[in-house]
Each structure stands twice: as C-alpha cells, then as structure tokens.
Design a protein around this motif. Structure first.
Motif, PDB file in Angstrom:
ATOM      1  N   ALA A 183       0.941  -1.199   0.031  1.00  0.00           N
ATOM      2  CA  ALA A 183      -0.059   0.092   0.033  1.00  0.00           C
ATOM      3  C   ALA A 183       0.857   1.188   0.129  1.00  0.00           C
ATOM      4  CB  ALA A 183      -0.878   0.117   1.070  1.00  0.00           C
ATOM      5  N   GLY A 184       2.071   1.039   0.015  1.00  0.00           N
ATOM      6  CA  GLY A 184       3.071   2.187   0.174  1.00  0.00           C
ATOM      7  C   GLY A 184       3.516   2.691   1.549  1.00  0.00           C
ATOM      8  N   GLY A 185       3.324   1.852   2.594  1.00  0.00           N
ATOM      9  CA  GLY A 185       3.477   2.221   4.071  1.00  0.00           C
ATOM     10  C   GLY A 185       4.881   1.468   4.446  1.00  0.00           C
ATOM     11  N   ALA A 186       5.311   1.716   5.617  1.00  0.00           N
ATOM     12  CA  ALA A 186       6.650   0.917   5.860  1.00  0.00           C
ATOM     13  C   ALA A 186       6.472  -0.290   6.466  1.00  0.00           C
ATOM     14  CB  ALA A 186       7.185   1.783   7.323  1.00  0.00           C
ATOM     15  N   LEU A 187       7.325  -1.232   6.224  1.00  0.00           N
ATOM     16  CA  LEU A 187       7.306  -2.535   6.831  1.00  0.00           C
ATOM     17  C   LEU A 187       7.391  -2.503   8.188  1.00  0.00           C
ATOM     18  CD1 LEU A 187      10.243  -4.223   4.404  1.00  0.00           C
ATOM     19  CD2 LEU A 187       7.761  -4.586   4.517  1.00  0.00           C
ATOM     20  N   ASN A 188       7.878  -1.720   8.962  1.00  0.00           N
ATOM     21  CA  ASN A 188       7.959  -1.472  10.528  1.00  0.00           C
ATOM     22  C   ASN A 188       7.535  -0.159  10.754  1.00  0.00           C
ATOM     23  OD1 ASN A 188       8.307  -1.460  13.078  1.00  0.00           O
ATOM     24  ND2 ASN A 188      10.216  -2.395  13.173  1.00  0.00           N
ATOM     25  N   PRO A 189       6.258   0.071  10.826  1.00  0.00           N
ATOM     26  CA  PRO A 189       5.845   1.310  10.992  1.00  0.00           C
ATOM     27  C   PRO A 189       6.466   2.202  12.340  1.00  0.00           C
ATOM     28  CG  PRO A 189       4.051   0.504  10.369  1.00  0.00           C
ATOM     29  CD  PRO A 189       5.284  -0.593  10.575  1.00  0.00           C
ATOM     30  N   ILE A 190       6.418   1.427  13.588  1.00  0.00           N
ATOM     31  CA  ILE A 190       6.780   2.027  14.863  1.00  0.00           C
ATOM     32  C   ILE A 190       8.542   2.181  14.509  1.00  0.00           C
ATOM     33  CG2 ILE A 190       7.659   1.580  17.281  1.00  0.00           C
ATOM     34  CD1 ILE A 190       4.918   0.471  17.403  1.00  0.00           C
ATOM     35  N   GLY A 191       9.305   1.237  13.940  1.00  0.00           N
ATOM     36  CA  GLY A 191      10.626   1.155  13.614  1.00  0.00           C
ATOM     37  C   GLY A 191      11.058   2.398  12.970  1.00  0.00           C
ATOM     38  N   LEU A 192      10.479   2.880  11.651  1.00  0.00           N
ATOM     39  CA  LEU A 192      10.345   4.169  11.073  1.00  0.00           C
ATOM     40  C   LEU A 192      10.507   5.264  11.739  1.00  0.00           C
ATOM     41  CD1 LEU A 192      11.708   5.410   8.432  1.00  0.00           C
ATOM     42  CD2 LEU A 192       9.318   4.981   7.561  1.00  0.00           C
ATOM     43  N   PHE A 193       9.279   5.428  12.618  1.00  0.00           N
ATOM     44  CA  PHE A 193       8.818   6.377  13.328  1.00  0.00           C
ATOM     45  C   PHE A 193       9.905   6.908  14.292  1.00  0.00           C
ATOM     46  CE2 PHE A 193       7.034   8.280  17.347  1.00  0.00           C
ATOM     47  CZ  PHE A 193       6.043   9.178  17.076  1.00  0.00           C
ATOM     48  N   ARG A 194      10.630   5.729  14.987  1.00  0.00           N
ATOM     49  CA  ARG A 194      11.560   5.930  15.828  1.00  0.00           C
ATOM     50  C   ARG A 194      13.135   6.418  14.714  1.00  0.00           C
ATOM     51  NH1 ARG A 194      11.712   2.874  21.493  1.00  0.00           N
ATOM     52  NH2 ARG A 194       9.520   3.433  22.026  1.00  0.00           N
ATOM     53  N   ASN A 195      13.275   5.810  13.682  1.00  0.00           N
ATOM     54  CA  ASN A 195      14.269   6.027  13.077  1.00  0.00           C
ATOM     55  C   ASN A 195      14.361   7.614  12.490  1.00  0.00           C
ATOM     56  OD1 ASN A 195      15.732   6.288  10.320  1.00  0.00           O
ATOM     57  ND2 ASN A 195      16.572   4.174  11.067  1.00  0.00           N
ATOM     58  N   LEU A 196      13.031   8.114  12.122  1.00  0.00           N
ATOM     59  CA  LEU A 196      13.237   9.413  11.741  1.00  0.00           C
ATOM     60  C   LEU A 196      13.048  10.355  12.994  1.00  0.00           C
ATOM     61  CD1 LEU A 196      10.584   8.836   8.855  1.00  0.00           C
ATOM     62  CD2 LEU A 196      13.015   9.083   8.442  1.00  0.00           C
ATOM     63  N   LYS A 197      12.980   9.845  14.238  1.00  0.00           N
ATOM     64  CA  LYS A 197      12.601  10.906  15.389  1.00  0.00           C
ATOM     65  C   LYS A 197      11.517  11.821  15.309  1.00  0.00           C
ATOM     66  CE  LYS A 197      17.765  10.778  16.281  1.00  0.00           C
ATOM     67  NZ  LYS A 197      17.644   9.876  17.247  1.00  0.00           N
ATOM     68  N   VAL A 198      10.346  11.027  15.059  1.00  0.00           N
ATOM     69  CA  VAL A 198       9.348  11.903  14.649  1.00  0.00           C
ATOM     70  C   VAL A 198       8.827  12.688  16.011  1.00  0.00           C
ATOM     71  CG1 VAL A 198       6.634  11.623  14.049  1.00  0.00           C
ATOM     72  CG2 VAL A 198       8.523  10.422  12.839  1.00  0.00           C
ATOM     73  N   ARG A 199       8.825  11.935  17.174  1.00  0.00           N
ATOM     74  CA  ARG A 199       8.319  12.907  18.253  1.00  0.00           C
ATOM     75  C   ARG A 199       9.344  14.030  18.551  1.00  0.00           C
ATOM     76  NH1 ARG A 199       3.887  14.303  20.042  1.00  0.00           N
ATOM     77  NH2 ARG A 199       3.344  12.067  19.591  1.00  0.00           N
ATOM     78  N   GLU A 200      10.749  13.690  18.338  1.00  0.00           N
ATOM     79  CA  GLU A 200      11.535  14.757  18.508  1.00  0.00           C
ATOM     80  C   GLU A 200      11.586  16.101  17.472  1.00  0.00           C
ATOM     81  OE1 GLU A 200      12.160  11.691  18.567  1.00  0.00           O
ATOM     82  OE2 GLU A 200      13.952  11.130  19.824  1.00  0.00           O
ATOM     83  N   ASN A 201      11.043  15.651  16.375  1.00  0.00           N
ATOM     84  CA  ASN A 201      10.649  16.937  15.505  1.00  0.00           C
ATOM     85  C   ASN A 201       9.345  17.420  15.697  1.00  0.00           C
ATOM     86  OD1 ASN A 201      12.807  16.611  13.186  1.00  0.00           O
ATOM     87  ND2 ASN A 201      12.247  14.707  13.139  1.00  0.00           N
ATOM     88  N   LEU A 202       8.560  16.792  16.211  1.00  0.00           N
ATOM     89  CA  LEU A 202       7.195  17.450  16.689  1.00  0.00           C
ATOM     90  C   LEU A 202       7.259  18.562  17.845  1.00  0.00           C
ATOM     91  CD1 LEU A 202       4.817  14.476  16.281  1.00  0.00           C
ATOM     92  CD2 LEU A 202       4.894  16.517  14.704  1.00  0.00           C
ATOM     93  N   ILE A 203       8.198  17.994  18.629  1.00  0.00           N
ATOM     94  CA  ILE A 203       8.521  18.872  20.123  1.00  0.00           C
ATOM     95  C   ILE A 203       9.029  19.945  19.254  1.00  0.00           C
ATOM     96  CG2 ILE A 203       9.891  19.030  21.864  1.00  0.00           C
ATOM     97  CD1 ILE A 203       9.193  16.234  22.407  1.00  0.00           C
ATOM     98  N   LYS A 204      10.089  19.939  18.327  1.00  0.00           N
ATOM     99  CA  LYS A 204      10.847  21.254  17.945  1.00  0.00           C
ATOM    100  C   LYS A 204       9.836  22.120  17.096  1.00  0.00           C
ATOM    101  CE  LYS A 204      15.421  18.915  16.990  1.00  0.00           C
ATOM    102  NZ  LYS A 204      16.259  18.423  15.887  1.00  0.00           N
ATOM    103  N   GLU A 205       8.928  21.517  16.318  1.00  0.00           N
ATOM    104  CA  GLU A 205       7.973  22.404  15.397  1.00  0.00           C
ATOM    105  C   GLU A 205       7.067  22.873  16.724  1.00  0.00           C
ATOM    106  OE1 GLU A 205       6.083  20.093  12.731  1.00  0.00           O
ATOM    107  OE2 GLU A 205       7.830  19.406  11.644  1.00  0.00           O
TER     108      GLU A 205
END
Length: 424
Positions: free
Chosen positions: A392-414
C-alpha cells in the motif's frame, strides 16, 4: 511534519531481505495468504482526534511534548500515522473540541494527507465554557426539558459539521445515569432519552448512520441509561434502519462474552461498528490487544463469519475506530501498535479454516473446534500485515521508522515541549 515517500522506500529497501524470508515462511504455512494480504490492504481503521495527545487520570496528566494544538495539527498527526502504515486513512472528530473554522480548508488538508472523515462524535458528558445549562444530572435523560433540548440541538449541530466535512455517521455516547438508588426514574429516563434520540435521528441525512454507544458504568455508578448492548439495541430498533449499536471493547462488565454480543448484533443487522481498545479492570482504554489478544481474535472470528454470512464488505460496511487513552506512552506509537494488533487479529480470523470448523461444530467435536481456532491464533501473521503495508506504500515496520526518523523529537521542535492537545 510530513514523511517523504523516499524515506519510507529507503527504509523498506534496507529491511526487504529479512522481510521476504519471513513472508516466504508465512505464505508456506497459510494457504490463503495472498487473499488475506489483499483484504488487509483494503482495511482501514479510523483514528480519533482525542487520542493524539497524552491521556491522564483524575490524579494527573503527564504530557510528552509536541502534542497537536489545533484541528489542523491533529489531521497532520493522523497523516503521519497513515503515511507509516497506510491503514489509518480516516479521522474521527469530537465536537465541540474539533469545530472547523473553515470546513473546505479542513477537507482539503485532510485530502492532502489521504484522509477521510469518519463518524463525528457529540459531547454531552461535559459542560462547555459557553454552555447555558449543565449536564450534571444528565443530558437526554434530564428531567429538565430545556436541558434535553440543548443536548438535542448540540447533536444536530454536530451533524451539520459532519455534512460539511463529508462524514456519513454520528456517534452518540451518553454518560447519563445515576449514582444512587432512587435518584432516577429508570422508565422516564429511558423515555426521555428515546424522545431526544428520535429528534436527532430525524435530522440525519438519508445516507447517514447513527451509532448508539453503550457503557456499563462511569461516570455514573448505580445505573447508566444506555448501559449495555441490549439497551442500545432497543434504542436502535425503535429509532429505525439508520440506527445501530456501537461496541466499545471496554464498556462491558467483567468477563462479558463480547464475541457473542458481536455475533448476535451482526445477525440482527444492527452492529454499526467498534471502538477498539483493551482493559483489565474497567474502561482502561489501553492499547488494543495488549492484554487480551485472544479475545480480540475471537471477536474478529465472529466478525469474519458474520460478515461473510451477510455478504458484507469487510472494509466498508462497519465502522472501525480506535478509542484509547495513552497515559505513559507516546500517543502516536501507541496508535501504531493498536492498528497493528487489530490487523493481526483480522488476519488470523481470515486464516481460520471455516469449512473444517463448521464440520467440527456439526459433529460436536469440541476438541477439534478449539484446535482450529487456537491454530489460527498461534499462527504468526506479522509478515502478512507488513506485506500489506508495503504494497500500500507504507513502512514494513511503522514504529521502527517512526523512531528512526525521530518523529516525536521533530514534533517537539515544531510545536514546543509544553503543548497540550485540545479536548483533553
């Protein structure tokens, strides 16, 4: 924040060989694996706007930073989830927390993230700052006709917002009830509530559904006016063909047989949808499948059997939504876990050998029946869920990529560390 498709593709490329080994084994073990993957690709689970921030208890709340401060940011967060798993393609709004100032702009923003609007939810379990009358002693059940009218008017307003956003269903959950014997006339409370629901039902567009949610207790502890599936079914039956029962997995007395409830509601054509979560003691609103994964599987077993018996479209004919509160986890990670658990339970239910189960049931072979179901539950379907996300175009391991990209850290910066999601 948005996640580039190139990041997802690169992440998948790096993990593809390991995934393929797992997938090859799973497909060799599960006969109808290709059909299951295709059904998983189509299956979507709506994310509630109120679950995007940290939850709490009456003792305290500990926000983790970077929480969405507006409806626009809530849509962006669901867009992040959907980009990662391609299974969270809808958002469910709660009015008045999520009233759009510009409905067209909100619809366009949602479309940019590949999202639709699921059921809109009314709120008569709280008093709002600008509210004329209080719901302290109930809303639609209230002995005061003016308060009942206020609750009806609010629900009709919610429908109007839903129409503007392209939703096609209304969820009504009432905290109405009583805390002490003698406080309430049960019959009059039911009749008042029914009259109010009938007025709201009359305001529904022809293509809409009304979901009547039930709850056995809390915030009222002696009685609740829509206390169980039987009462909800009674309301829905009296209202008409557009009214259905909505099942929240945490809204039952301990040890209730939810899978049997689901089966019978489906049989009657009155099951509207789900609020998925998990619990140990009450309405804990924990991550779906975290405590009772076998029960979640058994529920989906009845869903698959019942939907197939009625020739229903698994992806579209029922409402699928999470309803959770994340007190100690990152809300987005928790939601990703819930979606995965739901998809796994669905995949396991799809793998059940229905023909063999029916033969065993007709022969009263209890041991064989148990073996067939437990076999499906004990089968590792994670590779099938991952493959569906990949296709479908998503990640094989969504949580793994979420952490790999530091999503929460980036949201805190924004957004900042001390942001608090609206509506909680």
């Amino acid at each position: 924040m948005q996640i580039s498709k190139s990041f997802i593709e690169q992440y998948n490329d790096d993990n593809l060989k390991a995934h393929q080994r797992k997938l090859d084994f799973s497909t060799s073990e599960i006969e109808n694996s290709e059909a299951i993957i295709k059904q998983l690709v189509d299956f979507q689970i709506a994310i509630p706007s109120w679950a995007l921030g940290t939850g709490g208890t009456r003792f305290g709340r500990f926000p983790g930073g970077g929480e969405p401060r507006s409806l626009e940011e809530k849509i962006e967060d669901v867009g992040l989830l959907h980009a990662l798993n391609q299974a969270s393609g809808a958002i469910s709004l709660h009015i008045p927390w999520d009233i759009p100032t510009d409905a067209n702009a909100i619809r366009n923003l949602a479309a940019q993230h590949g999202l639709k609007f699921d059921a809109v939810n009314s709120n008569t379990f709280q008093d709002q700052a600008d509210q004329a009358l209080s719901y302290k002693f109930g809303s639609l059940q209230n002995v005061n006709k003016a308060i009942r009218k206020q609750a009806v008017d609010h629900n009709i307003e919610v429908i109007k917002h839903g129409i503007e956003l392209g939703s096609d269903s209304l969820t009504v959950w009432l905290s109405d009830g009583s805390c002490f014997p003698g406080q309430l006339n049960f019959r009059k409370a039911f009749q008042n509530t029914l009259e109010g629901l009938q007025e709201i039902y009359a305001a529904l567009p022809s293509n809409w559904k009304m979901f009547v949610e039930y709850k056995c207790a809390e915030p009222n502890f002696y009685s609740t006016t829509v206390g169980d599936w039987g009462q909800s079914l009674l309301y829905a039956s009296k209202l008409g063909e557009k009214a259905y029962t909505l099942v929240d997995l945490g809204h039952h007395l301990p040890n209730a047989n939810i899978e049997q409830i689901v089966s019978l509601l489906l049989m009657e054509g009155k099951l509207g949808g789900f609020h998925f979560n998990d619990s140990k003691y009450g309405d804990d609103d924990l991550t779906a499948g975290a405590l009772k994964p076998y029960q979640l599987f058994l529920i989906f077993n009845e869903l698959v059997e019942g939907m197939n018996a009625r020739n229903m479209n698994h992806a579209k004919d029922l409402g699928w939504m999470i309803d959770a509160s994340h007190n100690v986890k990152d809300p987005l990670e928790d939601l990703l876990q819930s979606v995965e658990a739901i998809m796994m339970a669905y995949a396991q239910a799809l793998s059940v050998d229905r023909q063999a189960l029916e033969i065993a049931q007709n022969e009263n072979d209890t041991v064989r029946c148990q073996e067939i179901l437990q076999n499906a539950f004990r089968t590792d379907v994670r590779a099938l869920v991952a493959e569906a996300s990949l296709r479908a175009g998503g990640a094989l391991n969504p949580i793994g990529l979420f952490r790999n990209l530091k999503v929460r850290e980036n949201l805190i910066k924004e957004r900042g560390f001390k942001t608090i999601a609206t509506g909680l």
